[in-house]
Design an enzyme around this catalytic site. Structure first.
Site, PDB file in Angstrom:
ATOM      1  N   HIS A 124       7.666 -18.280   4.613  1.00 21.04           N
ATOM      2  CA  HIS A 124       7.618 -20.157   4.510  1.00 21.04           C
ATOM      3  C   HIS A 124       8.340 -20.613   3.632  1.00 21.04           C
ATOM      4  O   HIS A 124       9.679 -21.238   4.228  1.00 21.04           O
ATOM      5  CB  HIS A 124       6.656 -20.759   5.038  1.00 21.04           C
ATOM      6  N   HIS A 149       5.131 -10.105  11.997  1.00 20.26           N
ATOM      7  CA  HIS A 149       5.941  -9.912  10.888  1.00 20.26           C
ATOM      8  C   HIS A 149       6.069  -8.544  10.780  1.00 20.26           C
ATOM      9  O   HIS A 149       7.110  -7.770   9.984  1.00 20.26           O
ATOM     10  CB  HIS A 149       4.872 -10.117   9.703  1.00 20.26           C
ATOM     11  N   ASP A 207       8.789 -17.723  11.086  1.00 24.08           N
ATOM     12  CA  ASP A 207       8.239 -16.716  10.935  1.00 24.08           C
ATOM     13  C   ASP A 207       9.262 -15.754  10.242  1.00 24.08           C
ATOM     14  O   ASP A 207       9.744 -14.907   9.685  1.00 24.08           O
ATOM     15  CB  ASP A 207       7.209 -15.974  11.089  1.00 24.08           C
ATOM     16  N   HIS A 256       7.445 -22.109  15.402  1.00 23.29           N
ATOM     17  CA  HIS A 256       6.501 -21.039  13.626  1.00 23.29           C
ATOM     18  C   HIS A 256       6.969 -19.793  14.324  1.00 23.29           C
ATOM     19  O   HIS A 256       7.401 -18.884  13.383  1.00 23.29           O
ATOM     20  CB  HIS A 256       5.045 -21.586  13.572  1.00 23.29           C
TER      21      HIS A 256
HETATM   22 ZN   LIG Z   1       3.942 -18.117   9.040  1.00 26.14          ZN
END
Ligand SMILES: [Zn+2]
Length: 289
Positions: A83, A269, A247, A243
């Site tokens: 973030h 991720h 990311d 969101h």
């Molecule tokens: Zn996040």
């Protein structure tokens, strides 16, 4: 994109600090952002250790990817950097020292907005070296089961994301999905992406905390996805998808300022990290490294 930061590298004008709990460790940590000279990039500094350790935000230092992005250098890690990385990049900052007393970045309000506001307070200053942007030169992609992540050449930065909202283990079929296609500029990032909070799945909350993750999160800092939709207030009707875009932008920011069109379908991720490595490898081949 403001012309101001198209050509020249930048840093912040003055130091700013913030203190809060880390998402996964639930421990208090204090972060101070400091101006840095040209070509420093983003450098984290763990100053809670007996000897301060520098952990530069580079592809080689990408560490863990368990629901967050961790950086590791010489056995020292800095956790949950995505973030703040997105906020730094989209605030137009190339060079900065992020001094951390603790192992994990504070979660703030669960989004990147806490850091965007802090960096606005810090101000921006041009340096006398040219900015080097990274361009996606040819398509690269990574696939795992029904999740996909693609980067295409593009004159700007664009994110297209499909968030597959899976049902609980009792109803594993997709109950619904969210979609976002957005041309990212600093203004769009600030208004449309940065405020989207961390995603929590109602049926996973207990399991995650048993694994020792998400110990520092409260319901206000997360968009909680339940079996039949969101539980509690949301900031956007497709907050989870936004969101995921945040990311992704934070993970890509490890490469610097990147031009490309990023298309994610249910990716997260670890796939972001794989894509970043692929883009970095292509750049090295091109440079003849
Ligand atoms: Zn996040």
């Amino acid at each position: 994109m403001s012309k101001k930061w198209l050509n020249w590298q930048t840093t912040i004008l003055r130091p700013v600090s913030y203190e809060g709990l880390g998402l996964h460790t639930g421990k208090l940590s204090c972060v101070t952002m400091l101006p840095a000279s040209q070509d420093t990039g983003v450098c984290f500094e763990r100053c809670d250790l007996s000897e301060p350790q520098i952990v530069p935000a580079t592809v080689a230092n990408i560490g863990g990817s368990l629901r967050a992005t961790d950086l590791e250098c010489n056995g020292v890690s800095v956790r949950t950097v995505e973030h703040i990385m997105a906020a730094i990049s989209w605030s137009g900052i190339d060079n900065i020292i992020v001094r951390l007393e603790g192992e994990e970045l504070p979660l703030g309000d669960g989004s990147a907005f806490t850091y965007v506001r802090l960096l606005e307070e810090a101000g921006l200053r041009d340096l006398s070296a040219r900015r080097r942007s990274v361009k996606v030169e040819c398509p690269v992609w990574t696939t795992r089961g029904d999740s996909h992540l693609i980067a295409l050449p593009y004159e700007g930065t664009r994110v297209t994301f499909l968030f597959l909202r899976k049902g609980s283990h009792l109803e594993p079929e997709y109950s619904s999905s969210e979609y976002l296609d957005i041309e990212v500029t600093p203004e769009v990032f600030r208004e449309e992406i940065a405020p989207a909070r961390t995603i929590g799945f109602q049926w996973e909350l207990e399991t995650i905390q048993e694994q020792g993750l998400a110990l520092g999160a409260t319901l206000e800092q997360a968009a909680i996805v339940g079996k039949d939709g969101y539980i509690g207030m949301t900031r956007f009707p497709n907050e989870a998808c936004r969101h995921k875009a945040l990311d992704l932008l934070g993970d890509i920011a490890i490469l610097g300022q990147v031009l490309g069109h990023f298309i994610g379908i249910g990716s997260g991720h670890s796939m972001n990290h794989e894509l970043v490595r692929l883009i970095s490898r292509d750049l090295e081949i091109k440079r003849g490294v």
